[in-house]
Design an enzyme around this catalytic site. Structure first.
Site, mmCIF file in Angstrom:
data_model
loop_
_atom_site.group_PDB
_atom_site.id
_atom_site.type_symbol
_atom_site.label_atom_id
_atom_site.label_comp_id
_atom_site.label_asym_id
_atom_site.label_seq_id
_atom_site.Cartn_x
_atom_site.Cartn_y
_atom_site.Cartn_z
ATOM 1 C CD GLU A 1 -1.305 -0.477 3.553
ATOM 2 O OE1 GLU A 1 -2.300 -1.391 3.507
ATOM 3 O OE2 GLU A 1 -1.536 0.088 4.711
ATOM 4 C CE LYS B 1 7.398 4.790 5.278
ATOM 5 N NZ LYS B 1 7.047 6.260 5.636
ATOM 6 C CG ASP C 1 5.748 12.730 3.208
ATOM 7 O OD1 ASP C 1 6.018 12.205 4.367
ATOM 8 O OD2 ASP C 1 6.498 13.524 2.485
ATOM 9 C CE1 TYR D 1 -0.824 2.648 9.957
ATOM 10 C CE2 TYR D 1 -1.117 4.225 8.004
ATOM 11 C CZ TYR D 1 -0.611 3.904 9.119
ATOM 12 O OH TYR D 1 0.225 4.722 9.949
ATOM 13 C CE LYS E 1 11.573 6.767 3.681
ATOM 14 N NZ LYS E 1 11.166 7.758 4.507
ATOM 15 C CB CYS F 1 19.452 47.171 2.258
ATOM 16 S SG CYS F 1 17.947 47.030 1.510
ATOM 17 C CB CYS G 1 17.334 51.491 1.696
ATOM 18 S SG CYS G 1 17.730 50.552 2.992
ATOM 19 C CB CYS H 1 17.487 45.758 5.181
ATOM 20 S SG CYS H 1 17.381 47.700 5.095
ATOM 21 C CB CYS I 1 14.168 49.891 3.769
ATOM 22 S SG CYS I 1 14.614 48.653 2.414
HETATM 23 S S1 IVH Z 1 1.932 0.837 8.803
HETATM 24 C C1 IVH Z 1 3.464 -0.921 12.784
HETATM 25 N N1 IVH Z 1 0.903 1.821 6.622
HETATM 26 O O1 IVH Z 1 5.048 5.602 8.118
HETATM 27 C C2 IVH Z 1 3.164 -0.519 11.346
HETATM 28 N N2 IVH Z 1 2.369 3.071 7.978
HETATM 29 O O2 IVH Z 1 8.092 5.300 8.583
HETATM 30 C C3 IVH Z 1 3.038 0.854 11.198
HETATM 31 N N3 IVH Z 1 2.745 5.309 7.060
HETATM 32 O O3 IVH Z 1 4.738 5.923 11.521
HETATM 33 C C4 IVH Z 1 2.570 1.938 10.061
HETATM 34 N N4 IVH Z 1 1.558 5.169 5.168
HETATM 35 O O4 IVH Z 1 3.208 7.111 10.045
HETATM 36 C C5 IVH Z 1 1.772 1.922 7.878
HETATM 37 N N5 IVH Z 1 0.136 2.445 4.751
HETATM 38 C C6 IVH Z 1 0.743 2.762 5.935
HETATM 39 C C7 IVH Z 1 1.563 3.745 6.003
HETATM 40 C C8 IVH Z 1 2.173 4.057 7.026
HETATM 41 C C9 IVH Z 1 2.315 5.951 6.084
HETATM 42 C C10 IVH Z 1 3.778 6.085 8.134
HETATM 43 C C11 IVH Z 1 3.428 5.843 9.457
HETATM 44 C C12 IVH Z 1 4.607 5.079 10.156
HETATM 45 C C13 IVH Z 1 5.535 5.745 8.913
HETATM 46 C C14 IVH Z 1 6.776 4.783 9.021
#
Ligand code: IVH
Length: 672
Positions: A110, A112, A114, A219, A310, A402, A405, A420, A426
């Site tokens: 799934e 990740k 941000d 999740y 990542k 500056c 001025c 400045c 200014c």
């Molecule tokens: S599972 C114990 N699923 O990534 C498992 N985390 O780098 C915990 N995050 O602290 C997380 N998307 O804040 C999980 N689909 C996802 C996620 C996810 C983002 C974040 C989460 C976690 C961090 C770790």
């Protein structure tokens, strides 16, 4: 490595943890962090006697430091270990197979997101408390801000008691909007959506948080009889159950049976990710079967059944063509690089800020150099390093004066930014602050944009914000490209701002250091109108503001100092003389009992003070005795007949404690 070097490394990682988890402002890339962390782990494995109790390997995250109440959780929120390439991913898979005694599991993949991880506590289907991860065990209670997120169900479709975990985030559009506002306010833009979300969740005023369009995906469910395990045998079934409860879950989940399939799906995400409305920094791979997860367990940092993969940040190289030195509203000098246009994650990059000259020195960059640009969170470009020195390179010299001025620039003790000091003289600072005063978040003066402000200050028609209110159609007609109709529109926009403005907006527009909308609002509520604020002495302002929760001495003195300055007072007096003297509208209390007056008599099952607090925190007014206008009298045990008669006479409804509890829960009661 020597023992001293080991400790220095541990200390350095702690610094990075703090910047990432507490300040939401990491100073190194995740890859670099992971490299340092891995080095620390190997060193500790080789020299077990060196390991210090405060080593970052010995705990999960970092102590939160803000003024939000802390919560403690029984099941810690863990982090995830990271992988960056196929071989690391294969190593994870091999570990899992070994852990499962030779059995190869199915995985789910799934996005990740941000964002910021949070835990939501539901009791009998009702949302009670939501908290950040913090150090894993102790988090911060940000319930009020979480309640502003529309995707968060305040009530589940079944009366389930469970702790739900997920991610709060901002999508790209929202992120860009929030950053555009920060740039306007001369604040450094958030580096990625995660930081922006963190900053928004920690706003002390939920009304401000509500303006940040945050979203949520969940999740995981932990704890109690409603834990994931009892609700499905796999992650897929668990998510389906969560969805049936009304929780938002991702639809972008793929289940794979083999490592080859896993690899293919993971690789496909690099291209797929731009189709998502939000930024992701990778994918998360999880063992699908819940019983296998249990069997694999976790280390004190991360589960053994999941890993993050990542994506590398997108990078491109370009040549620095020239450097522009900008003077901001507060006098801050910021170097802006102009580059040969280059494509980077879907947009053409031509400019990137260096923020300050320290950074230029650190990078040792010169005009003519070819540099590596990176987009963090796929949004703002940064210069990472010089990749090729230009043959004709012209070194960048930090300005001493500056550019607007000519005043000698200064640097505050311990600060990197140059500024400045010619605050009142200014021209560039003046133009920028007048422009700021007109902005939408401030006085919201329609039809008066930056280029017009530039002309007005250039021609000397406007020297301070109060001068705006003296402008006439005739004066405006003398400017370039200005017709009768637009001139009239500008004058009208300026006149209308008098009636529309609140004290908060005026205070925002004045641009005091460290006083953005949130704090301006606190000041406005405390002082109610401009005249009161002008009449208060600096000491009174200081004292009153320092008593406000979270305000702090530094901000208080920014405000009192501003109002103590004679030149500012002149402008404010001029503004008042021109009819700009806004007050702050009284805010209606929110909560289920908003505006409801309740009196309590007789003995109740809990202390009177507790009942009073419950009524007040629901927005109600606690009346000490029954008055005309008291809506309810809560009659406890042994209440006198005279009291009840009196209530009846005043038109107050007598209720018992059970009915009060109903009212507090926001349920309707039947009137007799
Ligand atoms: S599972 C114990 N699923 O990534 C498992 N985390 O780098 C915990 N995050 O602290 C997380 N998307 O804040 C999980 N689909 C996802 C996620 C996810 C983002 C974040 C989460 C976690 C961090 C770790």
């Amino acid at each position: 490595m020597t023992r001293a070097e080991y400790e220095a490394l541990a200390r350095e990682i702690l610094q990075h943890d703090r910047r990432y988890h507490v300040e939401n402002d990491p100073s190194i890339a995740d890859v670099e962090y992971d490299r340092l962390f891995a080095k620390l782990k190997t060193t500790e494995a080789e020299h077990t006697d060196w390991v210090v109790s405060w080593s970052p390997t010995q705990r999960i995250g970092h102590q939160p430091i803000s003024s939000f109440p802390k919560i403690t959780r029984a099941v810690p929120m863990l982090s995830l270990d990271n992988t960056y390439d196929e071989s690391e991913l294969r190593a994870f898979h091999d570990r899992v197979v070994r852990g499962l005694e030779g059995e190869a599991p199915a995985y789910v993949v799934e996005p990740k997101i941000d964002g910021i991880s949070i835990e939501l506590k539901y009791v009998e289907g009702k949302f009670q408390i939501g908290a950040t991860r913090g150090d894993g065990v102790t988090g911060e209670d940000v319930t009020a801000n979480l309640r502003t997120i529309h995707a968060l169900p305040l009530e589940l479709s079944h009366p389930v008691t469970a702790d739900v975990r997920g991610e709060v985030y901002m999508d790209r559009v929202a992120f860009e909007k929030v950053n555009a506002e920060r740039v306007t306010a001369e604040e450094e833009p958030w580096k990625n959506p995660r930081n922006a979300t963190g900053g928004s969740l920690k706003l002390l005023d939920p009304r401000q948080a509500a303006k940040r369009p945050m979203k949520l995906l969940t999740y995981e469910v932990v704890g109690g009889e409603a834990s994931g395990a009892s609700q499905g045998k796999t992650h897929f079934e668990l998510l389906a159950w969560m969805k049936s409860l009304g929780l938002p879950v991702s639809t972008e989940i793929t289940r794979v049976e083999t490592f080859e399939e896993l690899l293919a799906v993971v690789n496909s995400w690099a291209a797929r990710k731009m189709a998502l409305p939000f930024a992701i920094d990778g994918v998360v791979i999880k063992v699908d079967r819940i019983d296998q997860r249990r069997f694999l367990g976790a280390t004190n940092r991360a589960p053994r059944w999941a890993i993050a993969f990542k994506f590398p940040a997108e990078q491109a190289t370009s040549k620095l063509l020239r450097l522009e030195v900008n003077v901001g509203r507060t006098g801050a000098i910021t170097p802006l690089g102009h580059f040969e246009p280059v494509e980077l994650s879907g947009t053409t990059v031509k400019r990137a800020s260096f923020f300050n000259f320290d950074q230029i020195r650190r990078l040792d960059v010169a005009v003519g150099d070819r540099v590596l640009l990176e987009k963090a969170g796929e949004i703002i470009p940064y210069v990472i390093t010089v990749v090729e020195r230009g043959t004709d390179r012209q070194p960048i010299v930090e300005p001493t004066h500056c550019p607007s001025c000519g005043t000698a620039l200064e640097r505050e003790e311990g600060q990197v930014a140059l500024y400045c000091p010619n605050v009142f003289g200014c021209p560039e600072q003046r133009a920028r602050s007048i422009e700021f005063f007109c902005k939408r978040d401030a006085m919201n003066i329609e039809n008066l944009g930056p280029s017009l402000v530039y002309q007005l200050t250039e021609k000397g028609l406007v020297k301070d914000v109060a001068d705006l209110y003296d402008l006439t159609v005739e004066q405006l007609l003398e400017l370039e490209r200005m017709g009768q109709k637009s001139a009239a529109g500008v004058v009208k926009g300026i006149a209308e701002s008098k009636g529309k403005a609140t004290l908060t907006r005026l205070l925002v527009g004045l641009g005091m250091p460290k006083i953005g909308e949130v704090w301006a609002h606190e000041v406005a509520v405390r002082f109610a109108d401009l005249a009161t604020l002008m009449a208060a002495s600096p000491a009174e302002i200081d004292q009153a503001l320092q008593q406000l929760h979270g305000f702090g001495a530094e901000r208080a003195s920014a405000v009192s100092g501003f109002f103590a300055e004679e030149r500012n007072r002149e402008v404010l007096t001029k503004l008042m003389a021109r009819g700009v003297s806004p007050s702050e509208p009284k805010i209606e209390p929110s909560g289920v009992l908003a505006g409801t007056r309740i009196c309590v008599t007789g003995t109740l099952s809990r202390p009177r003070s507790e009942v009073q607090a419950a009524i007040e925190s629901a927005g109600g007014v606690f009346d000490k005795s029954v008055k005309k206008g008291t809506h309810y009298l809560v009659a406890g045990a042994d209440v006198g007949a005279a009291k009840l008669k009196d209530a009846e006479k005043k038109g107050t409804l007598v209720i018992d404690e059970a009915v009060l509890e109903k009212l507090l829960r926001g349920e309707s009661i039947e009137s007799p």
